[in-house]
Motif scaffolding. Structure first.
Motif, mmCIF file in Angstrom:
data_model
loop_
_atom_site.group_PDB
_atom_site.id
_atom_site.type_symbol
_atom_site.label_atom_id
_atom_site.label_comp_id
_atom_site.label_asym_id
_atom_site.label_seq_id
_atom_site.Cartn_x
_atom_site.Cartn_y
_atom_site.Cartn_z
ATOM 1 N N LEU A 305 0.902 -1.326 0.167
ATOM 2 C CA LEU A 305 0.051 -0.007 -0.078
ATOM 3 C C LEU A 305 0.984 1.175 -0.150
ATOM 4 N N VAL A 318 -3.901 6.854 -3.397
ATOM 5 C CA VAL A 318 -3.798 5.560 -2.564
ATOM 6 C C VAL A 318 -3.675 4.515 -3.655
ATOM 7 N N LYS A 320 -2.973 0.533 -4.060
ATOM 8 C CA LYS A 320 -2.829 -0.751 -3.698
ATOM 9 C C LYS A 320 -3.066 -1.802 -4.663
ATOM 10 N N LEU A 331 -6.606 1.572 7.493
ATOM 11 C CA LEU A 331 -6.167 2.416 6.278
ATOM 12 C C LEU A 331 -6.170 3.733 6.848
#
Length: 360
Positions: A305, A318, A320, A331
């Protein structure tokens, strides 16, 4: 060159010589004042006379024999333990790491939430319009920016271009092969392009010289020199620093000839709107989260991540790529850590830029 030190790695190594000889020769290994002195075999004694060497040169008594033998056995035990640990790491790398994670630490001595030392240098490439070099632990990345003049895109006639490219050559790691860019390099290049766009790092309209006629294109070549995990964080930092270091000459269009005229004597810095910084995490056994992973930790994890935030604590991106799912609570924990990291790196970049100005 300045560095942001989160924690130092702990690496203890010991060496062991052969058995001690008797008579007029001196011991192979003599422990004096916590220092291991390794001497030659059947050689003339060194001329330097210190307490340590005097002990090495003195004839052995029974007590000294017992002491050297005891130390020899102790050191041999340590060496055997190191050999067993190395074998365990090779045979069962995941279990080896789990044995550390149970104690809330990692094989290199860091805690789960600690980053490796981060070092930054700017103006690393004299032939580039802007450049920087970043080290996060052993991971080393360099960025060079070259500016060229071209026509603006037809769909955005009042904007310029920023073209990032991440290169992972074989010299940085044996996992990469010569030839066209691999999947990881292409994914990194696309990720950096997305961060530039989503974070509003630079207003592309300021790269336009004259609408529909002339604009700047910035080629941002990012090359990894040493790969040991956490590539994306290093790429974002080095790109930000290189852009802040870049200077472009003044360009005007001659109304009579309709040609561009470049004045290299007058240069200006780019206007940086935002300061995005990435923080990467990996997940072990679907539950344990650690920051700034090494290459080995990345290969053993169940998910990766990367969280990108700016100086105003905005969430910019973000990333991932599959793997284990992550709860909203975890998170949010990663985002909070990324916000703290942004402040640390922003201070480092500003300090390096300021030191360069002072040097001039």
């Amino acid at each position: 060159m300045l560095s942001c030190m989160d924690t130092g790695e702990k690496d203890f190594q010991r060496s062991l010589g052969k058995e001690s000889h008797r008579g007029n020769t001196y011991a192979e290994v003599v422990f004096t004042n916590h220092i291991i002195i390794t001497a030659g075999e059947e050689h003339a004694a060194p001329q330097r006379q210190s307490a340590g060497w005097e002990t090495a040169l003195a004839p052995h008594t029974g007590a000294e024999d017992a002491r050297v033998t005891s130390l020899h056995h102790c050191s041999l035990h340590v060496v055997l333990l190191n050999i067993m640990a190395a074998g365990f790491k090779t045979a069962e790398p995941l279990e080896y790491h789990r044995s550390f994670l149970k104690e809330n630490c990692r094989p290199d001595g860091r805690e789960l939430g600690e980053f490796r030392p981060t070092t930054l240098n700017i103006s690393s490439i004299s032939t580039a319009d802007g450049s920087a070099l970043v080290k996060i632990g052993n991971t080393t990345v360099i960025c060079g920016i070259k500016a060229e003049l071209t026509m603006p895109p037809s769909d955005a006639p009042n904007k310029g271009y920023i073209v990032p490219n991440v290169d992972l050559p074989p010299l940085c790691s044996s996992r990469f092969r010569p030839g066209p860019p691999g999947e990881q390099a292409q994914a990194a290049s696309q990720f950096i392009a997305d961060v530039i766009e989503s974070s509003d790092l630079i207003n592309r309209e300021e790269l336009c010289i004259e609408k529909s006629k002339l604009c700047w294109v910035l080629y941002c070549d990012i090359m990894c020199l040493d790969y040991d995990g956490n590539l994306l964080d290093a790429c974002i930092i080095v790109l930000l620093a290189a852009l802040k270091n870049a200077r472009l000459p003044e360009v005007t269009i001659n109304k009579e000839t309709d040609l561009a005229e470049v004045d290299i004597q007058k240069k200006r810095h780019l206007k940086i709107n935002r300061h995005p910084v990435g923080s990467s995490f990996v997940i072990f056994d679907d539950s344990i989260i650690i920051v700034d992973p090494t290459a080995e930790e990345e290969s053993l994890s169940t998910a990766l991540l990367t969280v990108v935030t700016d100086e105003e604590d905005r969430l910019c991106a973000v990333h991932k790529p599959g793997g284990t799912s992550l709860s909203g609570e975890k998170l949010q924990h990663c985002i909070n850590r990324a916000i703290t990291r942004n402040k640390e790196i922003s201070k480092l970049v500003d300090k390096v830029i300021e030191s360069m100005k002072m040097a001039k």
